[in-house]
Design an enzyme around this catalytic site. Structure first.
Site, mmCIF file in Angstrom:
data_model
loop_
_atom_site.group_PDB
_atom_site.id
_atom_site.type_symbol
_atom_site.label_atom_id
_atom_site.label_comp_id
_atom_site.label_asym_id
_atom_site.label_seq_id
_atom_site.Cartn_x
_atom_site.Cartn_y
_atom_site.Cartn_z
ATOM 1 C CG ASP A 16 -2.100 0.874 1.103
ATOM 2 O OD1 ASP A 16 -2.279 1.483 0.035
ATOM 3 O OD2 ASP A 16 -2.867 0.989 2.085
ATOM 4 C CG ASN A 65 -7.620 -2.238 -5.916
ATOM 5 O OD1 ASN A 65 -6.724 -3.068 -5.766
ATOM 6 N ND2 ASN A 65 -7.843 -1.287 -5.005
HETATM 7 C C1 FPP Z 1 -1.786 0.290 -3.286
HETATM 8 O O1 FPP Z 1 -1.317 1.576 -3.492
HETATM 9 C C2 FPP Z 1 -1.428 -0.615 -4.323
HETATM 10 C C3 FPP Z 1 -2.287 -1.180 -5.227
HETATM 11 C C4 FPP Z 1 -3.697 -0.897 -5.398
HETATM 12 C C5 FPP Z 1 -1.871 -2.203 -6.145
HETATM 13 C C6 FPP Z 1 -0.521 -2.746 -5.938
HETATM 14 C C7 FPP Z 1 0.115 -2.690 -7.215
HETATM 15 C C8 FPP Z 1 1.429 -2.689 -7.438
HETATM 16 C C9 FPP Z 1 2.494 -2.829 -6.436
HETATM 17 C C10 FPP Z 1 1.893 -2.497 -8.795
HETATM 18 C C11 FPP Z 1 1.525 -3.622 -9.655
HETATM 19 C C12 FPP Z 1 2.057 -4.866 -9.147
HETATM 20 C C13 FPP Z 1 2.551 -5.800 -9.895
HETATM 21 C C14 FPP Z 1 3.145 -6.941 -9.233
HETATM 22 C C15 FPP Z 1 2.559 -5.677 -11.347
HETATM 23 P P1 FPP Z 1 -2.382 2.724 -3.580
HETATM 24 O O2 FPP Z 1 -2.576 3.064 -5.002
HETATM 25 O O3 FPP Z 1 -3.617 2.301 -2.841
HETATM 26 O O4 FPP Z 1 -1.658 3.885 -2.823
HETATM 27 P P2 FPP Z 1 -2.335 5.039 -1.961
HETATM 28 O O5 FPP Z 1 -3.033 4.358 -0.813
HETATM 29 O O6 FPP Z 1 -1.176 5.845 -1.526
HETATM 30 O O7 FPP Z 1 -3.269 5.759 -2.863
#
Ligand code: FPP
Length: 229
Positions: A16, A65
């Site tokens: 996250d 998501n």
């Molecule tokens: C949370 O950060 C992360 C996600 C919703 C997805 C995780 C995705 C990745 C690490 C990239 C893709 C992964 C692979 C393995 C290809 P957020 O967007 O919720 O961050 P925030 O809470 O700061 O908005």
């Protein structure tokens, strides 16, 4: 405090903070996902070389998501597709087997094809199994498993339901969530029942092997009683 050190076999991570990482640097949110995916690779490498870790599960895309802006969802789908294709060489190098949990039928046929291909090509690797939770929601996983048992007229017990879940790797020893959020967000609720939970303020793109090692050190020395005394 128990004298026996805990052994870490299955690690799960809620990655996250990608969006906040990007925002702090004046970048678009998607830049954070790109950097986050690099960290996923580094941590998988570490797990492949670790003497006891057999499985590492990452929460990469939840059923919730889809509510994100369309451009971000599209970006994540494309990133996943290109990342997996590029990653094949890395899976071979690390001896890592690729698996998923979640409803991948909800993805485009092209992405489903890529996922199936990478699974097939890496099925023989044994250093570590990397599971990506994709279009995953734990309540749905549990409800569907119970429903399948009921349809087959089979008894619903802890054992039968546990075996019916989509992830054959039921017990998770340790779970880490980055970015300071302290919740499970519908991630592997059944499998996390007796896990040791760790929450760090570090945003996922900044997460390092050094920090993982510090957390593992704490895990190894925690007193796990599984309800006993
Ligand atoms: C949370 O950060 C992360 C996600 C919703 C997805 C995780 C995705 C990745 C690490 C990239 C893709 C992964 C692979 C393995 C290809 P957020 O967007 O919720 O961050 P925030 O809470 O700061 O908005």
């Amino acid at each position: 405090m128990s004298k026996n050190k805990n052994i870490l076999k299955h690690l799960a991570i809620i990655m996250d903070g990608n969006g906040r990482w990007a925002k702090e640097r004046g970048h678009v949110r998607t830049k954070g996902h790109e950097k986050g995916a690099e960290v996923t690779r580094e941590i998988t490498h570490y797990c492949a070389e670790h003497p006891t870790i057999e499985t590492v599960t990452f929460y990469a895309f939840s059923t919730e998501n889809w509510k994100r802006p369309k451009y971000e969802v599209n970006f994540l789908m494309k990133l996943l597709d290109s990342w997996l294709k590029n990653e094949l060489e890395t899976y071979h190098k690390f001896g890592a087997k690729f698996e998923t949990v979640g409803n991948i039928e909800g993805f485009s046929p092209k992405l489903q094809e890529t996922i199936a291909y990478i699974k097939k090509e890496t099925a023989h690797h044994t250093n570590v199994t990397q599971i990506l939770a994709l279009n995953y929601g734990s309540r749905e996983e549990i409800a569907k498993a119970a429903s399948r048992l009921a349809q087959r007229n089979e008894p619903i017990t802890e054992e039968s339901l546990g075996n019916e879940l989509n992830t054959p790797y039921n017990d998770i020893d340790m779970m880490i969530r980055t970015s300071g959020e302290v919740r499970l967000s519908n991630f592997l609720l059944w499998q996390l029942s007796y896990s040791e939970l760790f929450f760090t303020e570090t945003l996922w793109p900044d997460f390092t092997i050094e920090e993982l090692e510090e957390i593992i050190d704490q895990y190894v020395n925690r007193d796990r009683r599984f309800g006993g005394i």
